[in-house]
Design a protein around this motif. Structure first.
Motif, PDB file in Angstrom:
ATOM      1  N   TRP A  70       6.483  -1.575  -4.523  1.00 45.68           N
ATOM      2  CA  TRP A  70       5.274  -2.391  -4.856  1.00 45.68           C
ATOM      3  C   TRP A  70       5.627  -3.170  -6.117  1.00 45.68           C
ATOM      4  CZ3 TRP A  70       3.150  -1.839  -9.821  1.00 45.68           C
ATOM      5  CH2 TRP A  70       1.712  -2.534 -10.005  1.00 45.68           C
ATOM      6  N   THR A 118       8.307   4.060  -3.387  1.00 45.01           N
ATOM      7  CA  THR A 118       7.288   3.187  -3.176  1.00 45.01           C
ATOM      8  C   THR A 118       6.815   2.355  -4.172  1.00 45.01           C
ATOM      9  OG1 THR A 118       5.834   5.196  -3.150  1.00 45.01           O
ATOM     10  CG2 THR A 118       6.574   4.711  -0.929  1.00 45.01           C
ATOM     11  N   LEU A 176       0.246  10.530   3.343  1.00 46.29           N
ATOM     12  CA  LEU A 176       0.795  10.841   4.342  1.00 46.29           C
ATOM     13  C   LEU A 176       1.699  12.009   4.413  1.00 46.29           C
ATOM     14  CD1 LEU A 176       1.658   7.633   6.203  1.00 46.29           C
ATOM     15  CD2 LEU A 176      -0.109   9.128   7.043  1.00 46.29           C
ATOM     16  N   THR A 177       2.483  12.116   3.201  1.00 45.87           N
ATOM     17  CA  THR A 177       3.383  13.272   2.831  1.00 45.87           C
ATOM     18  C   THR A 177       2.753  14.547   2.404  1.00 45.87           C
ATOM     19  OG1 THR A 177       3.933  12.246   0.855  1.00 45.87           O
ATOM     20  CG2 THR A 177       5.475  11.695   2.460  1.00 45.87           C
ATOM     21  N   TRP A 206       0.235   4.509  -2.247  1.00 39.42           N
ATOM     22  CA  TRP A 206      -0.840   5.741  -2.051  1.00 39.42           C
ATOM     23  C   TRP A 206      -0.729   6.019  -0.558  1.00 39.42           C
ATOM     24  CZ3 TRP A 206      -4.250   3.324   1.247  1.00 39.42           C
ATOM     25  CH2 TRP A 206      -4.384   2.015   1.212  1.00 39.42           C
ATOM     26  N   SER A 207      -0.397   4.950   0.167  1.00 37.39           N
ATOM     27  CA  SER A 207      -0.429   5.601   1.729  1.00 37.39           C
ATOM     28  C   SER A 207       0.459   6.551   2.211  1.00 37.39           C
ATOM     29  CB  SER A 207      -0.121   4.263   2.608  1.00 37.39           C
ATOM     30  OG  SER A 207       1.126   3.642   2.438  1.00 37.39           O
ATOM     31  N   VAL A 208       1.896   6.407   1.739  1.00 40.36           N
ATOM     32  CA  VAL A 208       2.947   7.143   1.848  1.00 40.36           C
ATOM     33  C   VAL A 208       2.584   8.825   1.032  1.00 40.36           C
ATOM     34  CG1 VAL A 208       5.374   7.961   1.394  1.00 40.36           C
ATOM     35  CG2 VAL A 208       4.700   5.585   2.232  1.00 40.36           C
ATOM     36  N   ALA A 209       1.925   8.483  -0.153  1.00 39.23           N
ATOM     37  CA  ALA A 209       1.758   9.714  -0.642  1.00 39.23           C
ATOM     38  C   ALA A 209       0.679  10.783   0.250  1.00 39.23           C
ATOM     39  CB  ALA A 209       1.238   9.412  -2.002  1.00 39.23           C
ATOM     40  N   SER A 260       0.722  -1.274   0.047  1.00 42.08           N
ATOM     41  CA  SER A 260       0.045   0.134   0.048  1.00 42.08           C
ATOM     42  C   SER A 260       0.912   1.183   0.045  1.00 42.08           C
ATOM     43  CB  SER A 260      -0.933  -0.050   1.177  1.00 42.08           C
ATOM     44  OG  SER A 260      -0.233  -0.073   2.358  1.00 42.08           O
ATOM     45  N   ALA A 261       2.045   0.974  -0.067  1.00 44.77           N
ATOM     46  CA  ALA A 261       2.970   2.321   0.067  1.00 44.77           C
ATOM     47  C   ALA A 261       3.062   3.471  -1.047  1.00 44.77           C
ATOM     48  CB  ALA A 261       4.522   1.788   0.048  1.00 44.77           C
ATOM     49  N   ALA A 280      10.559   9.604  -2.549  1.00 45.04           N
ATOM     50  CA  ALA A 280       9.431   8.665  -1.932  1.00 45.04           C
ATOM     51  C   ALA A 280       8.507   8.060  -2.936  1.00 45.04           C
ATOM     52  CB  ALA A 280       8.988   9.439  -0.654  1.00 45.04           C
ATOM     53  N   ALA A 281       8.013   8.715  -3.590  1.00 47.16           N
ATOM     54  CA  ALA A 281       6.927   8.262  -4.605  1.00 47.16           C
ATOM     55  C   ALA A 281       7.587   7.170  -5.614  1.00 47.16           C
ATOM     56  CB  ALA A 281       6.226   9.631  -5.463  1.00 47.16           C
TER      57      ALA A 281
END
Length: 570
Positions: free
Chosen positions: A549, A545, A232-233, A227-230, A224-225, A541-542
């Motif tokens: 994936w 991640t 959160l950031t 979309w979840s990291v996007a 899920s990184a 980061a994008a």
């Protein structure tokens, strides 16, 4: 005698597998109908409501989830951007759709063979028919949610993988679960649907395993990184318009309450994105036929009482019930409160999509009552008759469109610009002469190699659900009121989609101060003089991640393939 039993059973199983595969491919092809023309050279593209394909899309900030709007289409958009550099984007997506629908049927057959312990083709064929030919598939195709259909299609495969992992944790079985979750993870909803199924299966009573549960949890978090990291950031999508809760609530169809519609895998919020039969009294008849086929297998399922079967049916019924409750006045109040108070609650607003969780249990029940060829034939006929107009692309609604030459000309004129593009008419949906009367999502963000500003506002049932694009809203407001974009806003281009119906306001006054670059019958492009190029977004980061994936999914696929080859050699 014992020496001939195993080969005979193996031959029967092989014939059953081939039969189910052929049947599934045939059903998938009939369901997509004329849209399969996209697979031919020059065959056009998918452009229907939320479903947008273009010859080539690009790895823009928005495609990586770095725009103003919530990262709802990652890693989907990045995958298409990369793959469409090799294969036409329309061919890619429609090919994926055909494969997904066929695999939904094949996977349902495998699930039935494992959980019902049968080598017969009859129950597998019925399960495949239920998995492919139902209102959920029809409505999501008509809404253009192709990546959600992919996540839906993985569900029976996730059941099989999680059931194997539950019995014994090995590297190959863990990889199978990761592979299923990774493929489903093209879209956030697809990942969450399959993660829920996997968790319910590994936690079913009888043989719970902490390690198996840990595999599912870790895989879900890592995959899920993108979309979840996007989220959160950037904070995009943390808040959602409470008006969307009622607008996207599940809907009762003719002759059915909301609960009945959902129990029959129907009830999507958009009353226009349904086959014609679901707008008449046949919705009641079709739902009764589908549920009757499933009910016929309930006695057989009761005799088995397998923990996985019980868990799947319980999960499906709970999904139906909770989605129906969410559409009641009390449920809508709770949803509006969550939209205001709970970050990311907007992901839950399209409640009907969660009814996909009911499909595995429904397919199992239908298969359990179809133990002979005669019963399977009747059951499959009833399931198809319950939704006759899914055939041939939902009565021709799924068909290719051909973009005018203006789109390629404008794309070439803008190139890989670091300045943003503002687009009119206002809103995110269009009605083009070449795409018919159905509103379609603006294809500009996928055509252009520059970021396109979008408000994200969605017209639903006569109301507008506000999106997250505040900067886009500011620029759009200036253009509509006759003012050119301020150079400090970072907008270097203004694109007028003049062949589309919509609100242009006093844009003629605004473009008087701009430089005309291209003018065609469908599109007119202007350059904003002295526009300031905005600072580039930090993609670290994008990109990381997305690579995580992709790496996990590909590594899992390689592990499963290698294990399969080794087992066959043995």
């Amino acid at each position: 005698m014992a020496g001939t039993t195993a080969p005979a059973r193996a031959g029967t199983t092989l014939r059953a597998r081939v039969g189910v595969a052929v049947w599934s491919v045939m059903l998938a092809a009939v369901a997509l109908g004329p849209l399969l023309g996209v697979l031919l050279p020059g065959g056009g593209h998918l452009l229907l409501r939320d479903g947008v394909t273009t010859p080539r899309s690009h790895l823009t900030d928005s495609a990586l989830g770095l725009g103003e709007s919530a990262a709802r289409a990652v890693p989907q958009d990045a995958v298409v951007a990369v793959a469409s550099s090799v294969v036409d984007g329309g061919t890619l997506v429609v090919g994926i759709l055909l494969l997904a629908l066929a695999c939904a049927g094949i996977g349902a057959g495998v699930m039935v063979a494992r959980l019902l312990n049968t080598a017969s083709a009859a129950p597998r064929v019925v399960a495949a028919t239920v998995a492919i030919w139902n209102p959920y598939v029809a409505e999501r195709l008509l809404q253009g949610h192709w990546s959600l259909v992919v996540g839906y299609a993985v569900l029976p495969w996730t059941v099989v993988a999680a059931e194997s992992l539950r019995r014994a944790v090995t590297a190959r079985r863990a990889a199978a679960v990761v592979l299923c979750l990774g493929i489903a993870g093209l879209t956030p909803t697809g990942l969450l649907l399959n993660a829920l199924v996997a968790a319910v299966v590994v936690l079913a009573p009888g043989a719970p395993r902490r390690l198996a549960t840990g595999v599912v949890l870790a895989a879900t978090l890592l995959l899920s990184a993108p979309w979840s990291v996007a989220a959160l950031t950037s904070g995009a999508g943390a808040e959602s318009d409470p008006a969307g809760v009622a607008a996207f609530a599940a809907r009762a169809e003719p002759g059915l309450a909301t609960l009945g519609s959902l129990a029959g895998l129907g009830g999507i919020w958009n009353a226009d994105a349904v086959p014609s039969s679901r707008t008449t009294w046949w919705a009641l008849v079709g739902t009764a036929l589908l549920l009757a086929v499933a009910a016929a297998g309930v006695p057989a399922l009761r005799r088995r009482r397998g923990p996985t079967i019980i868990a799947l049916i319980g999960l499906g019924l709970l999904a139906v019930l909770l989605t129906a409750l969410a559409a009641t006045p009390l449920g809508l109040d709770v949803g509006r409160w969550a939209a205001d108070a709970v970050p990311g609650a907007g992901l839950l607003r399209d409640g009907q999509k969660w009814v996909a969780l009911w499909m595995p249990g429904l397919a199992l029940a239908a298969a359990a009552g179809s133990t002979t060829a005669m019963r399977a034939g009747v059951a499959s006929l009833l399931v198809v008759a319950a939704l006759p107009d899914l055939a041939w692309g939902a009565g021709g609604a799924l068909r290719p469109v051909h973009y005018p030459d203006d789109w390629a000309q404008v794309t070439a004129a803008i190139g890989a610009s670091e300045q943003d593009v503002a687009v009119l008419p206002s809103g995110t949906f269009r009605v083009f002469p070449f795409s018919g009367e159905v509103p379609v999502l603006d294809p500009a963000p996928r055509w252009l190699a520059a970021d396109v500003l979008q408000t994200g506002d969605l017209p639903v049932g006569g109301h507008v659900v506000a999106g997250e694009g505040e900067r886009a809203r500011e620029v759009e407001g200036r253009l509509l009121s006759g003012r050119a974009p301020d150079p400090s806003l970072g907008v270097g281009w203004v694109l007028l989609e003049v062949s589309s119906r919509g609100e242009f306001g006093r844009v003629d006054e605004a473009v008087g101060a701009l430089d005309e670059v291209y003018a065609g019958p469908d599109l007119v492009l202007y350059r904003v003089p002295d526009a300031i190029t905005p600072a580039p977004a930090d993609r670290t980061a994008a990109v990381a991640t997305h690579l995580l994936w992709a790496g996990l999914t590909l590594a899992a696929g390689a592990t499963v393939a290698a294990g399969t080859v080794r087992s066959r050699r043995r």
